[in-house]
Structures are given as C-alpha cells and as structure tokens.
Design an enzyme around this catalytic site. Structure first.
Site, PDB file in Angstrom:
ATOM      1  NE  ARG A 234      -4.315  -1.306   0.043  1.00  0.00           N
ATOM      2  CZ  ARG A 234      -4.493  -2.355  -0.747  1.00  0.00           C
ATOM      3  NH1 ARG A 234      -3.509  -2.740  -1.543  1.00  0.00           N
ATOM      4  NH2 ARG A 234      -5.633  -3.016  -0.725  1.00  0.00           N
ATOM      5  CD  GLU A 263      -2.547   3.666  -5.679  1.00  0.00           C
ATOM      6  OE1 GLU A 263      -3.658   3.103  -5.876  1.00  0.00           O
ATOM      7  OE2 GLU A 263      -1.560   3.061  -5.260  1.00  0.00           O
ATOM      8  CG  HIS A 282      -2.824  -0.400  -6.930  1.00  0.00           C
ATOM      9  ND1 HIS A 282      -3.317   0.295  -5.842  1.00  0.00           N
ATOM     10  CD2 HIS A 282      -2.717  -1.687  -6.505  1.00  0.00           C
ATOM     11  CE1 HIS A 282      -3.495  -0.527  -4.815  1.00  0.00           C
ATOM     12  NE2 HIS A 282      -3.135  -1.733  -5.218  1.00  0.00           N
TER      13      HIS A 282
END
Length: 317
Positions: A234, A263, A282
């Site tokens: 994360r 993000e 991601h």
C-alpha cells in the site's frame, strides 16, 4: 395465503455478470457504483442490505455504515482492507472477509520490479524509444544480493521462493511473533538490522497505524545508498516525499512502486520523472486469472456468511 418471505438484500459496489448474479440468485441483488451514484442513493440501497460486496476502490467509511443498520458481512475483492472502517465494523459486529488469492501475481510483479530497477530497464526502453542504442547501460545482478522482505505472509513467502531461485540471499522481518519460517530465509531480529544489510527492501505489510510511513526519513537513513526499495503493498507504507528526497539526493539507488500514497498521482509528481524509479498503476493483481479468482473468492465469502456457514477468510482485528 401466506406472503412469500422478502429475500435478504445484497449490495454490490462492483459490476456483476450473469454468472455471478446467478450464484447470488437467492438474494435481492442491487448493483450500485459508489463513485458515480449520489451518496443519498447509496445510503438508501444500503439501508436494507445484509451483505455488501466491494473492492479497494469503493470506500466504506463510518458514516456510510451508519446507514446500513442490517449489514452483517462486507466481502472485499482485495487482500487489503484499509478502505473499510474496521473500527466501525468491529463495534457493530459486522464481519469483514478478504480475498487472499493474488499471491503469485503480486510476487511475479515484485520480482519484475526488482529486475526493472536493478537492470535499468526503464532507461534502456526510453533510450530505444528515442532511437538511442545504449548498449553500455550497466545495471546490477540480483544474484548474491541481499533481499529484505518486510512482512512474511503469503505474498512475502512467494517472493522469497522466486528470489531464492535467482540465487539471492533472503532475510525477513515480520512483527508477528507467530509468523512461520521458510528454508533458506533468515530472520532478522529488528527492522533496523534488516534495512542496514539489505540491497533490496521489498514491502509486504498491511496499511494500518503501525505501518503508516514505515519507510520514512529515519528508516531510509539506515539503508545503503545503493539500496532499492520495492513496494507492492500500500502506498501509505512509504513516506513518498521522504523517498523522493532520498532518491533525488542520491541517498538511495532506486525504487520500484506499484502503489502510491495518492492514486492516480498528482500532476508533476517527481517520482515519475526519475530515471531510477519505476512506477506502475497499481496492477499487482491485474491478470485475468487472478482478478477472476479474487472475484470468485469474494463471492464465495459473501455466500457463506449470508448462509451463516463457515468462511475461512473472515478477518480478525
């Protein structure tokens, strides 16, 4: 004549195809896009829900849970659960289940990031795209390098197996006293000891108050100036500003990041322009096979809990 019982309601924050809807046919299923639907409509849908299916892009905060007075289970199509207010679910007795079936995909990507940064592949591809033949662009071998795995759960163990196959020295640090060992992997007593020794540091921890900004100015100062940091967990585990400063000042050798604190990143994010940094959007679990397996696991969890059956992926907080 006795009226037919009203089926329990399941709300899904993710699109469902005919096959998934068939699996959930014994309940009333409402699909609600949390990001596009006005908040009052989301709350109205949740007011009668007993089950909720989400992913990491569908935040479930305390105020949203206030509207879900009948909710019994939240099943997330992810391993992480920082998008869910676990303090509220715990106080309300709402079960939370995750889908820990992405270990191989994330481990493959982690190894890929190590190779990309160590062998300077971003620079090589960039040069080729500009018509420059940089055959003297020297990188570093993985063989013989020391890899520190911070967190030694399912993904950490899969990364260890791949790293050992690459003839790396592998050590691990895990705050859990009961974390199982693995042949060929050395435990380090403290995070500081591992950071001091490591050529590559790979992060595999949940994001929680104890891991927020685990990598910051203080911990970066313990690392070798040549060290590479890889993060597929994360974004908040790393103090991104501290990382950018260290890389810009030559106090770290490089970074491979599949996750960021924000993000998508803000315009002008300095990490994106650095030659020794690889940033991905991601995509750790982004294979067809893994995403299907995660979705199916999350639906299995939801069904088990709705039926009051055993669910092996219920999380404990």
């Amino acid at each position: 004549m006795t009226a037919a019982p009203i089926p329990a309601r399941v709300v899904s924050a993710v699109p469902l195809g005919p096959e998934q809807l068939d699996r959930l046919a014994e309940w009333e299923v409402i699909v609600v896009d949390f990001s596009r639907t006005p908040r009052p409509e989301v709350e109205a849908a949740l007011s009668e829900a007993e089950g909720l299916l989400v992913n990491s892009h569908a935040p479930v905060d305390a105020s949203l849970l206030e509207a879900a007075s009948r909710l019994r289970i939240i099943s997330t199509i992810s391993v992480g659960y920082d998008h869910i207010s676990v303090a509220t679910t715990t106080s309300r007795g709402i079960s939370v289940a995750n889908a820990p079936v992405l270990s191989d995909a994330v481990a493959d990507l982690t190894l890929g990031l190590m190779v990309m940064v160590a062998r300077r592949l971003k620079e090589a591809v960039g040069d080729m795209n500009r018509g420059v033949w940089s055959d003297g662009l020297l990188g570093a071998d993985l063989r013989g390098k020391t890899l520190l795995l911070v967190g030694f759960g399912r993904i950490g163990r899969e990364v260890a197996a791949r790293a050992l196959a690459c003839k790396m020295r592998v050590c691990a640090f895990d705050a859990r006293a009961d974390a199982p060992g693995m042949d060929g992997v050395e435990w380090v007593a403290t995070l500081a000891d591992g950071l001091h020794r490591a050529d590559i540091v790979s992060l595999h921890v949940d994001l929680n108050p104890s891991t927020f900004h685990l990598i910051d100015d203080t911990t970066i100062a313990l690392m070798k100036p040549s060290a590479i940091v890889v993060n597929t967990s994360r974004g908040g585990v790393i103090d991104q500003a501290a990382l950018a400063r260290a890389l810009g000042e030559g106090r770290l050798g490089g970074a491979g990041l599949d996750v960021l604190e924000t993000e998508p990143p803000a315009a002008g994010e300095s990490l994106l322009a650095m030659a020794n940094v690889v940033v991905l959007p991601h995509i750790g679990s982004a294979t067809v096979e893994t995403r299907n397996a995660m979705r199916d696991c999350a639906i299995d969890n939801l069904i088990a809990c709705m039926r009051n059956e055993h669910c092996e992926h219920i999380l404990s907080f």
